[in-house]
Design a protein around this motif. Structure first.
Motif, PDB file in Angstrom:
ATOM      1  N   UNK A   9       0.822  -1.205   0.000  1.00 40.20           N
ATOM      2  CA  UNK A   9       0.000   0.000   0.000  1.00 40.20           C
ATOM      3  C   UNK A   9       0.862   1.263   0.000  1.00 40.20           C
ATOM      4  N   UNK A  10       1.899   1.295   0.830  1.00 41.34           N
ATOM      5  CA  UNK A  10       2.762   2.483   0.889  1.00 41.34           C
ATOM      6  C   UNK A  10       3.513   2.660  -0.427  1.00 41.34           C
ATOM      7  N   UNK A  11       4.061   1.567  -0.971  1.00 38.01           N
ATOM      8  CA  UNK A  11       4.784   1.654  -2.244  1.00 38.01           C
ATOM      9  C   UNK A  11       3.847   2.113  -3.365  1.00 38.01           C
ATOM     10  N   UNK A  12       2.656   1.538  -3.403  1.00 37.18           N
ATOM     11  CA  UNK A  12       1.694   1.928  -4.431  1.00 37.18           C
ATOM     12  C   UNK A  12       1.282   3.380  -4.311  1.00 37.18           C
ATOM     13  N   UNK A  13       1.017   3.860  -3.080  1.00 37.04           N
ATOM     14  CA  UNK A  13       0.622   5.250  -2.876  1.00 37.04           C
ATOM     15  C   UNK A  13       1.740   6.206  -3.293  1.00 37.04           C
ATOM     16  N   UNK A  14       2.973   5.824  -3.006  1.00 35.28           N
ATOM     17  CA  UNK A  14       4.100   6.685  -3.399  1.00 35.28           C
ATOM     18  C   UNK A  14       4.232   6.755  -4.916  1.00 35.28           C
ATOM     19  N   UNK A  15       4.016   5.645  -5.578  1.00 40.36           N
ATOM     20  CA  UNK A  15       4.113   5.641  -7.041  1.00 40.36           C
ATOM     21  C   UNK A  15       3.022   6.517  -7.647  1.00 40.36           C
ATOM     22  N   UNK A  16       1.807   6.438  -7.093  1.00 38.10           N
ATOM     23  CA  UNK A  16       0.719   7.282  -7.582  1.00 38.10           C
ATOM     24  C   UNK A  16       1.063   8.757  -7.368  1.00 38.10           C
ATOM     25  N   UNK A  17       1.591   9.076  -6.183  1.00 38.12           N
ATOM     26  CA  UNK A  17       1.939  10.458  -5.866  1.00 38.12           C
ATOM     27  C   UNK A  17       3.049  10.987  -6.773  1.00 38.12           C
ATOM     28  N   UNK A  18       4.048  10.144  -7.041  1.00 37.50           N
ATOM     29  CA  UNK A  18       5.171  10.589  -7.875  1.00 37.50           C
ATOM     30  C   UNK A  18       4.723  10.815  -9.314  1.00 37.50           C
ATOM     31  N   UNK A  19       3.803   9.965  -9.789  1.00 34.83           N
ATOM     32  CA  UNK A  19       3.280  10.156 -11.146  1.00 34.83           C
ATOM     33  C   UNK A  19       2.464  11.452 -11.240  1.00 34.83           C
ATOM     34  N   UNK A  20       1.687  11.712 -10.189  1.00 39.56           N
ATOM     35  CA  UNK A  20       0.882  12.935 -10.192  1.00 39.56           C
ATOM     36  C   UNK A  20       1.774  14.176 -10.154  1.00 39.56           C
ATOM     37  N   UNK A  21       2.874  14.088  -9.391  1.00 36.14           N
ATOM     38  CA  UNK A  21       3.799  15.217  -9.282  1.00 36.14           C
ATOM     39  C   UNK A  21       4.560  15.428 -10.589  1.00 36.14           C
TER      40      UNK A  21
END
Length: 458
Positions: A445-457
């Motif tokens: 969950x943490x890895x997935x959330x970070x990937x989503x956040x980095x893509x959005x950024x």
């Protein structure tokens, strides 16, 4: 107290429950618990309903059995699960602030149909376990009181609970919960006062008792409860359903009151198991046979009656939640009284069938169910509390880890599973499974959330 008297009193309570259940119900009352005038349930209706559906017969027996084997540590470990009212109330209020009308609403908005399907599978299994585990206790009690009556009693109690539940759905469950909880509190209070006043009972000895097997494994279970207590209420549809019936202030207060009342009842019932271990009584028939030889007949009768009432109160609530699951969430039946009743019938038949066939190891149902729910811990903490976007694949990895963990505990005696589990007592293995499930779930969950956040950024 003669067995016929105990059974007779229970039948009177059954008939009283049928009497107070509504003869007619609207669709909104059947699925949403509103009164005939469209009013939501009041504070103490919610409190008593929450309490009586959570201190059900299986829980009372578990508390006493864990107290017998592991002393005060075992009873406190089981009581720790009742902090679920605090975590569950917190989750409900966060969901409501988010604009969600149920756990499924929130999961569906985040993870779509696949997210809801994974969750609904877990709570369907939870509801089935509620039905069969409480009917197991009914069978155990009737078998101890009247040998050979187990099957007849299980079928009769299931049928009568189904009958009045079908009349009014959630409205019937709420009304009968108030009656049944009032009776339970009176009957159990009488038995508890008799125990505390007994010349053979010492509160200081009970509060320091190691149990017949020592307190170590009780503390192990305390850690397990601490790991499961955030996710445990979120997979309990009976608790979650009652979190969306009244206004937020009433709901918040109902969860707080339900916590302390339930915890006191669980610890109180655990004292009967602890006392049995202190007196060196032998363990017979899930303690029912033990108590029959330990206590005066009227105290034993009060204990049995309180167990039977708590079993009955859980059955109707489980059936009403099953109807809501099938009709409003899964949409497998029309949103009508007959649609809800058909769902109740299916769950009642399935739960009764499992009771007549299944295991009588009561805590295993809690352990498997609690482990299966643990995929919700990282998802709710990261997605709901921290408001981070979690991808579907992360959710499904956490779900798969929890399902495999629950399956591993259930099948721990199977050689291929035993080979990968650490050596030790089954509760030590359960703790290891819970730790692994949480590590895998949080990592995904943490890895997935970070990937989503980095893509959005980016």
């Amino acid at each position: 107290m003669q067995p016929s008297v105990i059974i007779g009193l229970f039948l009177v309570i059954l008939l009283a429950s049928i009497f107070v259940a509504p003869r007619r119900a609207s669709v909104e009352g059947f699925f949403g618990g509103q009164s005939e005038t469209g009013q939501p349930p009041g504070l103490w209706t919610l409190v008593l309903s929450q309490v009586t559906t959570w201190i059900f017969a299986r829980s009372l027996m578990n508390s006493a059995i864990l107290g017998y084997f592991y002393g005060i540590a075992g009873t406190l470990a089981y009581a720790a699960y009742y902090a679920s009212f605090l975590t569950g109330g917190y989750i409900v209020l966060r969901l409501r602030a988010n604009g969600s009308g149920s756990v499924q609403d929130w999961l569906g908005s985040r993870f779509g149909p696949a997210g809801n399907a994974a969750y609904n599978l877990v709570i369907a299994l939870r509801l089935l376990s509620e039905v069969f585990a409480n009917l197991i206790v009914v069978g155990l009690i009737f078998g101890a009181l009247w040998h050979g009556s187990e099957t007849t009693a299980i079928i009769a109690v299931a049928a009568l609970a189904l009958a009045y539940s079908c009349w009014g759905g959630l409205t019937a469950a709420l009304r009968t919960d108030v009656l049944q909880m009032a009776i339970f509190l009176v009957v159990f209070a009488v038995a508890l006062v008799a125990l505390l006043a007994s010349p053979d009972f010492s509160l200081s000895a009970a509060l320091t008792a190691p149990g017949s097997s020592g307190g170590y494994l009780g503390w192990v279970l305390m850690v397990v409860a601490a790991l499961q207590v955030f996710s445990y209420p979120a997979h309990d549809p009976v608790m979650m359903d009652r979190g969306f019936l009244a206004d937020e202030a009433t709901t918040r207060a109902s969860f707080l009151h339900a916590f302390w009342i339930s915890a006191l009842c669980i610890v109180g019932f655990g004292l009967f198991g602890i006392q049995a271990s202190l007196q060196g009584a032998s363990y017979e028939d899930q303690l029912i046979g033990t108590w029959a030889t330990m206590f005066p007949g009227w105290v034993f009768g009060a204990l049995m009656l309180s167990l039977l009432v708590s079993a009955l109160s859980t059955l109707d609530s489980a059936l009403s939640s099953a109807s809501r699951l099938v009709v409003e969430e899964l949409r497998l039946a029309p949103r009508s009284l007959n649609g809800g009743r058909a769902a109740m019938l299916v769950f009642a038949l399935a739960g009764t069938g499992l009771t007549l066939w299944g295991s009588q190891t009561l805590f295993d149902a809690v352990a498997v169910s609690g482990t299966a729910s643990m995929f919700l811990t990282p998802v709710l903490i990261v997605g709901l509390v921290m408001n981070r976007n979690v991808p579907l694949w992360s959710y499904l990895v956490a779900w798969a880890a929890a399902m495999l963990g629950a399956a591993a505990y259930f099948a721990r005696a199977w050689e291929p599973v035993a080979a990968i589990l650490p050596e030790g007592h089954k509760y030590e293995q359960l703790l290891a499974i819970c730790v692994v499930v949480l590590i895998v779930g949080f990592a995904a969950v943490v890895f997935g959330a970070r990937r989503v956040a980095s893509r959005a950024a980016g």
